[in-house]
Design a protein around this motif. Structure first.
Motif, PDB file in Angstrom:
ATOM      1  N   GLU A 331       0.827  -1.210   0.000  1.00  0.00           N
ATOM      2  CA  GLU A 331       0.000   0.000   0.000  1.00  0.00           C
ATOM      3  C   GLU A 331       0.861   1.260   0.000  1.00  0.00           C
ATOM      4  O   GLU A 331       0.527   2.258  -0.654  1.00  0.00           O
ATOM      5  N   LYS A 332       1.985   1.221   0.711  1.00  0.00           N
ATOM      6  CA  LYS A 332       2.759   2.437   0.946  1.00  0.00           C
ATOM      7  C   LYS A 332       3.925   2.648  -0.024  1.00  0.00           C
ATOM      8  O   LYS A 332       4.360   3.787  -0.229  1.00  0.00           O
ATOM      9  N   ILE A 333       4.472   1.599  -0.614  1.00  0.00           N
ATOM     10  CA  ILE A 333       5.680   1.753  -1.417  1.00  0.00           C
ATOM     11  C   ILE A 333       5.388   2.548  -2.688  1.00  0.00           C
ATOM     12  O   ILE A 333       4.295   2.468  -3.266  1.00  0.00           O
ATOM     13  N   ALA A 334       6.367   3.338  -3.118  1.00  0.00           N
ATOM     14  CA  ALA A 334       6.200   4.178  -4.309  1.00  0.00           C
ATOM     15  C   ALA A 334       6.136   3.322  -5.568  1.00  0.00           C
ATOM     16  O   ALA A 334       6.704   2.226  -5.611  1.00  0.00           O
ATOM     17  N   VAL A 357       2.205 -13.621   0.653  1.00  0.00           N
ATOM     18  CA  VAL A 357       2.612 -12.386  -0.019  1.00  0.00           C
ATOM     19  C   VAL A 357       1.746 -12.139  -1.251  1.00  0.00           C
ATOM     20  O   VAL A 357       1.346 -11.002  -1.542  1.00  0.00           O
ATOM     21  N   PHE A 358       1.423 -13.208  -2.001  1.00  0.00           N
ATOM     22  CA  PHE A 358       0.556 -13.080  -3.175  1.00  0.00           C
ATOM     23  C   PHE A 358      -0.820 -12.537  -2.769  1.00  0.00           C
ATOM     24  O   PHE A 358      -1.375 -11.649  -3.428  1.00  0.00           O
ATOM     25  N   THR A 359      -1.366 -13.059  -1.660  1.00  0.00           N
ATOM     26  CA  THR A 359      -2.661 -12.582  -1.179  1.00  0.00           C
ATOM     27  C   THR A 359      -2.592 -11.111  -0.801  1.00  0.00           C
ATOM     28  O   THR A 359      -3.513 -10.330  -1.093  1.00  0.00           O
ATOM     29  N   ALA A 360      -1.492 -10.720  -0.158  1.00  0.00           N
ATOM     30  CA  ALA A 360      -1.307  -9.319   0.215  1.00  0.00           C
ATOM     31  C   ALA A 360      -1.251  -8.429  -1.024  1.00  0.00           C
ATOM     32  O   ALA A 360      -1.829  -7.333  -1.047  1.00  0.00           O
ATOM     33  N   ALA A 361      -0.555  -8.896  -2.067  1.00  0.00           N
ATOM     34  CA  ALA A 361      -0.464  -8.119  -3.306  1.00  0.00           C
ATOM     35  C   ALA A 361      -1.841  -7.963  -3.946  1.00  0.00           C
ATOM     36  O   ALA A 361      -2.213  -6.885  -4.418  1.00  0.00           O
ATOM     37  N   ALA A 362      -2.612  -9.057  -3.943  1.00  0.00           N
ATOM     38  CA  ALA A 362      -3.955  -9.008  -4.525  1.00  0.00           C
ATOM     39  C   ALA A 362      -4.847  -8.044  -3.753  1.00  0.00           C
ATOM     40  O   ALA A 362      -5.623  -7.278  -4.352  1.00  0.00           O
ATOM     41  N   SER A 364      -3.930  -5.426  -2.186  1.00  0.00           N
ATOM     42  CA  SER A 364      -3.486  -4.050  -2.395  1.00  0.00           C
ATOM     43  C   SER A 364      -3.885  -3.495  -3.758  1.00  0.00           C
ATOM     44  O   SER A 364      -3.889  -2.282  -3.968  1.00  0.00           O
ATOM     45  N   GLY A 365      -4.184  -4.378  -4.697  1.00  0.00           N
ATOM     46  CA  GLY A 365      -4.527  -3.941  -6.042  1.00  0.00           C
ATOM     47  C   GLY A 365      -3.329  -3.515  -6.874  1.00  0.00           C
ATOM     48  O   GLY A 365      -3.494  -3.004  -7.996  1.00  0.00           O
ATOM     49  N   ARG A 366      -2.114  -3.747  -6.364  1.00  0.00           N
ATOM     50  CA  ARG A 366      -0.895  -3.375  -7.105  1.00  0.00           C
ATOM     51  C   ARG A 366      -0.462  -4.529  -8.003  1.00  0.00           C
ATOM     52  O   ARG A 366      -0.676  -5.703  -7.693  1.00  0.00           O
ATOM     53  N   ARG A 367       0.173  -4.197  -9.125  1.00  0.00           N
ATOM     54  CA  ARG A 367       0.770  -5.223  -9.975  1.00  0.00           C
ATOM     55  C   ARG A 367       2.180  -5.488  -9.482  1.00  0.00           C
ATOM     56  O   ARG A 367       3.004  -4.582  -9.376  1.00  0.00           O
ATOM     57  N   VAL A 368       2.453  -6.750  -9.148  1.00  0.00           N
ATOM     58  CA  VAL A 368       3.707  -7.122  -8.503  1.00  0.00           C
ATOM     59  C   VAL A 368       4.362  -8.251  -9.278  1.00  0.00           C
ATOM     60  O   VAL A 368       3.699  -9.218  -9.678  1.00  0.00           O
ATOM     61  N   ARG A 369       5.676  -8.124  -9.487  1.00  0.00           N
ATOM     62  CA  ARG A 369       6.433  -9.171 -10.180  1.00  0.00           C
ATOM     63  C   ARG A 369       7.594  -9.648  -9.321  1.00  0.00           C
ATOM     64  O   ARG A 369       8.232  -8.845  -8.631  1.00  0.00           O
ATOM     65  N   ILE A 370       7.857 -10.948  -9.380  1.00  0.00           N
ATOM     66  CA  ILE A 370       8.982 -11.534  -8.639  1.00  0.00           C
ATOM     67  C   ILE A 370      10.256 -11.363  -9.449  1.00  0.00           C
ATOM     68  O   ILE A 370      10.339 -11.793 -10.603  1.00  0.00           O
TER      69      ILE A 370
END
Length: 400
Positions: A331-334, A357-362, A364-370
């Motif tokens: 939520e907070k990271i730029a 971590v995947f659930t947390a990303a979902a 947050s609504g952010r697109r996240v890549r490993i």
């Protein structure tokens, strides 16, 4: 050596031992010879009276930690051989090469419990000092022999052995261990890791004084730090912060709830970057700091909390903790930020941690890549027969 007393297994309970898993659980035991006491070396035999091997007995769920398979007793040079094998591996890794004038690291793990076939024993090296921890009564009773063998390891240059097991031994054993120098004494506490200097507090600090298991991951973070605003949560002694400074971070904020840890972080920053204004510490709760900080304030964040689940009964609550912590970071990271996130809970598998971590990303609504999947370094080896030894899990994530 004298003939060992025997523990006999229930029928069929030798299967995991046949695969050389080093633990005998209490539920697998059919009978024990009279007079076996906690910490004793015992012979383990099947229901058919076939010798499985020798291990240390203790009261609890894990009743025997196997030391040697296929023998009925231990040889007199058992610990010497095991320690020499452990040192040989570290030399192969380039961590115990004292004759290299360009050597940039003088701290490493020499013994990693089951991973070095010495279950219940941890030995970390800081220059000329070995810090030893016993996690089983058997290793506690063998501490003087082990300490003597450590100082006799050819080429290891170990002069001092500090025993630090007050908080690692099972409390039910009522052993009352004392943290003390078994051999030698204090002769300085500054260690070098990849050319950076660190104050190591093995007298009062957590674990053996420094989290050696994050060495490779700290080096990786350095490569991402240039020009970034870096937040190091649960910083402890500031290892990631020091690497971030050398990597060229624009600013570094180190947060830990312990004022002592914050002070040690400041000392390590000053040791490497005296007077550098880019760094500051905050002795406050990491969860609170993360919740109260502004959005987009940091574009490089490290989450390296203590174990949220130290046993299986705490697994559900621990996974929820990892999910909440990472959700708040997402939520907070730029935008374009890099998140290093870790779990050191042994009962949390890689799959469980990734799902949290995947659930947390979902959420947050952010697109996240490993970008990277992280683990412990090679001086923390994992025995194929003991996958539980792979305790450190980490992910490097790119957050759009």
């Amino acid at each position: 050596m004298n003939e060992l007393k025997t523990i006999r297994l229930k029928p069929g309970k030798e299967e995991s031992l046949g695969r050389r898993h080093p633990w005998v659980f209490s539920g697998a035991i059919a009978s024990m010879d009279d007079g076996i006491e906690e910490g004793d070396c015992v012979a383990v035999v099947t229901a058919g009276n076939v010798t499985v091997g020798v291990g240390h007995y203790q009261i609890g769920s894990i009743a025997v930690r196997m030391l040697e398979f296929g023998v009925a007793s231990l040889s007199e040079d058992f610990f010497r051989r095991r320690l020499e094998e452990a040192l040989r591996l570290r030399r192969t890794l380039g961590l115990a090469d004292f004759h290299n004038p360009e050597r940039l690291t003088d701290c490493y793990r020499l013994v990693h419990g089951e991973g070095d076939f010495l279950p219940g024993l941890v030995v970390d090296i800081y220059g000329n000092t070995a810090v030893m921890q016993a996690h089983s009564p058997g290793m506690h009773f063998a501490r003087d022999v082990i300490a003597s063998e450590l100082t006799q390891l050819s080429g290891a240059h170990i002069r001092n052995v500090y025993y630090k097991s007050e908080t690692t031994l099972p409390y039910k054993a009522m052993l009352d261990p004392q943290n003390e120098y078994l051999i030698g004494n204090y002769d300085g506490n500054i260690a070098t890791e990849n050319g950076l200097k660190f104050n190591i507090d093995w007298l009062r600090g957590q674990k053996t004084g420094f989290f050696i298991d994050q060495r490779d991951n700290r080096a990786l973070l350095e490569k991402f730090a240039k020009g970034r605003r870096f937040l190091n949560l649960f910083c402890y002694t500031g290892g990631f912060s020091v690497y971030g400074m050398r990597g060229g971070a624009e600013s570094v904020v180190s947060v830990d709830s312990s004022a002592k840890a914050a002070a040690l972080t400041d000392a390590n920053i000053a040791l490497n970057f005296p007077g550098d204004p880019r760094h500051r510490t905050e002795a406050t709760d990491a969860f609170r700091f993360l919740s109260e900080m502004k959005k987009d304030e940091y574009d490089l964040i490290v989450l390296d909390p203590p174990a949220f689940a130290k046993h299986r009964n705490a697994l559900k609550r621990g996974l929820l903790g990892y999910r909440r912590l990472n959700a708040k970071a997402f939520e907070k990271i730029a935008p374009g930020g890099i998140l290093f996130t870790f779990s050191c809970s042994q009962v949390v598998t890689k799959e469980m941690f990734r799902m949290a971590v995947f659930t947390a990303a979902a959420q947050s609504g952010r697109r996240v890549r490993i970008l990277h999947q992280l683990t412990q370094p090679a001086d923390h080896p994992v025995d194929f027969s003991h996958p539980e030894g792979e305790y450190l899990k980490g992910l490097v994530l790119y957050v759009e």
